[in-house]
Design an enzyme around this catalytic site. Sequence first.
Site, PDB file in Angstrom:
ATOM      1  N   SER A 180       9.590 -23.854   8.748  1.00  0.00           N
ATOM      2  CA  SER A 180      10.204 -23.337   7.530  1.00  0.00           C
ATOM      3  C   SER A 180      11.080 -24.336   6.802  1.00  0.00           C
ATOM      4  CB  SER A 180      11.000 -22.076   7.853  1.00  0.00           C
ATOM      5  OG  SER A 180      11.984 -22.365   8.820  1.00  0.00           O
ATOM      6  N   HIS A 208       5.983 -17.760   7.985  1.00  0.00           N
ATOM      7  CA  HIS A 208       5.808 -18.360   6.656  1.00  0.00           C
ATOM      8  C   HIS A 208       4.332 -18.619   6.321  1.00  0.00           C
ATOM      9  CE1 HIS A 208       9.909 -19.056   5.168  1.00  0.00           C
ATOM     10  NE2 HIS A 208      10.240 -19.176   6.443  1.00  0.00           N
ATOM     11  N   LYS A 239       8.734 -11.659   4.491  1.00  0.00           N
ATOM     12  CA  LYS A 239       8.578 -12.835   3.632  1.00  0.00           C
ATOM     13  C   LYS A 239       7.506 -12.537   2.585  1.00  0.00           C
ATOM     14  CE  LYS A 239      11.070 -15.701   6.677  1.00  0.00           C
ATOM     15  NZ  LYS A 239      11.116 -16.086   8.071  1.00  0.00           N
TER      16      LYS A 239
HETATM   17  C1  LIG Z   1      12.009 -15.731   9.105  1.00  0.00           C
HETATM   18  C2  LIG Z   1      11.447 -15.983  10.427  1.00  0.00           C
HETATM   19  C3  LIG Z   1      11.579 -15.044  11.443  1.00  0.00           C
HETATM   20  C4  LIG Z   1      12.384 -13.784  11.276  1.00  0.00           C
HETATM   21  O1  LIG Z   1      11.696 -12.819  10.562  1.00  0.00           O
HETATM   22  P1  LIG Z   1      12.489 -11.535  10.003  1.00  0.00           P
HETATM   23  O2  LIG Z   1      11.419 -10.576   9.693  1.00  0.00           O
HETATM   24  O3  LIG Z   1      13.278 -11.989   8.823  1.00  0.00           O
HETATM   25  O4  LIG Z   1      13.376 -11.074  11.121  1.00  0.00           O
HETATM   26  C5  LIG Z   1      10.984 -15.300  12.653  1.00  0.00           C
HETATM   27  N1  LIG Z   1      10.289 -16.435  12.858  1.00  0.00           N
HETATM   28  C6  LIG Z   1      10.147 -17.370  11.904  1.00  0.00           C
HETATM   29  C7  LIG Z   1       9.348 -18.598  12.197  1.00  0.00           C
HETATM   30  C8  LIG Z   1      10.720 -17.182  10.658  1.00  0.00           C
HETATM   31  O5  LIG Z   1      10.579 -18.107   9.708  1.00  0.00           O
END
Ligand SMILES: *Cc1c(COP(=O)(O)O)cnc(C)c1O
Length: 391
Positions: A180, A208, A239
């Site tokens: 990310s 992502h 996301k």
């Molecule tokens: C954003 C993210 C999460 C967390 O996801 P949420 O639904 O916001 O709790 C977990 N793993 C990765 C790789 C992320 O980028």
Amino acid sequence: MANLSFLDDELNQLKEQGLFNTIRTIGSAQDAWIQVDGKKVLNMCANNYLGFANHSELKNAARQAIEDYGVGPAAVRSIAGTMTLHNELEEKLAKFKNVEAAISFQSGFNANLATVPTLMAADDVIFSDELNHASIIDACRLSRAKTVRWGHCDVPSLAEQLKAYSDARRKLVITDGVFSMDGDIAPLPEIVEVAQKYDAMVMVDDAHGEGVLGNSGRGIANHFGLDGVVDIEIGTMSKAFGVVGGYVAGKKKIVDFLRQRARPFLFSSAAPPADVASCIKAVDILTESGDLVEKLWDNTKYFQDKLRGLGFDLGVTVTPITPVMVGEAKKAQNFSKSLFENGIFGMAISFPTVPKGKDRIRLMNSATHSREDLDFAVRVFEKVGKQIGII
Ligand SMILES: *Cc1c(COP(=O)(O)O)cnc(C)c1O
């Protein structure tokens, strides 16, 4: 009353180091343009890749679900919190992902915490890419399994570790799909190959990549033609899917066991009906058409080409995650502040989220941006980049 003065010390230290995070407040729905701290700015840092966070069809689905099911689930999934909506979402997700089964959670973070400690214990070894997400790191710690880190996206380094621990009871290789902060993607085919050689399970956290990579946003496994091959795909609904929630997609046996033993499933209430219904709508839309995903990638190519053309260093990204390398924490903060004054919301990212000296502005374009929006962003970047002296 306990003495809390240690917290004054901690907070002051953060301020002195320029690491105290002043959190900005959004005063509108998530869109291309948003209100931030009362000012209308172009949004370049939300994870709302496809514009689902304020999509009329998702909002209608949420309204209808509130009419039909109310606002709260009133129980954990395993007691009385599983509504027909939860099952519908899981069935549709499994179909969309071309896997045997899926199980949904309250967040992506929870999906990781649910999965790793349920499958792994003290006699086992986890192989974790050194840049994996914090929720994976915490999930590994919770499991009490031995966790060894392998070099970022470095498959020979993974192979070495797998060889060194080939006697472990259970083995699990974990990688982010899309990283990310840099926007690079895991070499999944090579990871799967070496894991199979050592009889290790493979788990990819595609937070992502879902809604971004692969046919109509089916994610990194689909992108590499590995549908149903990866044991565990972790996804988030927070996301590209624009809502909130998480899921595990993969082998039925794994999903069946998570339904019996995963602690966030057993001990934390189910996701509310409005959220689940809007997630279902997002999956329906992507199942029907890849138009939004195509628009996202058109915008990405256009925007990144322009920034590179101006001389900005975007690192190794191959996704809509667009890091603009700045190099120092203070400079990155000034850059972000100046962008804001000029109408762009783009946050500075510093240590500990990225290594010291790799401070950056991290941007995300989305399918909601028009060409005019992106041209505006490029003009502001040129102006501020010259001011700060990085182009
Ligand atoms: C954003 C993210 C999460 C967390 O996801 P949420 O639904 O916001 O709790 C977990 N793993 C990765 C790789 C992320 O980028």
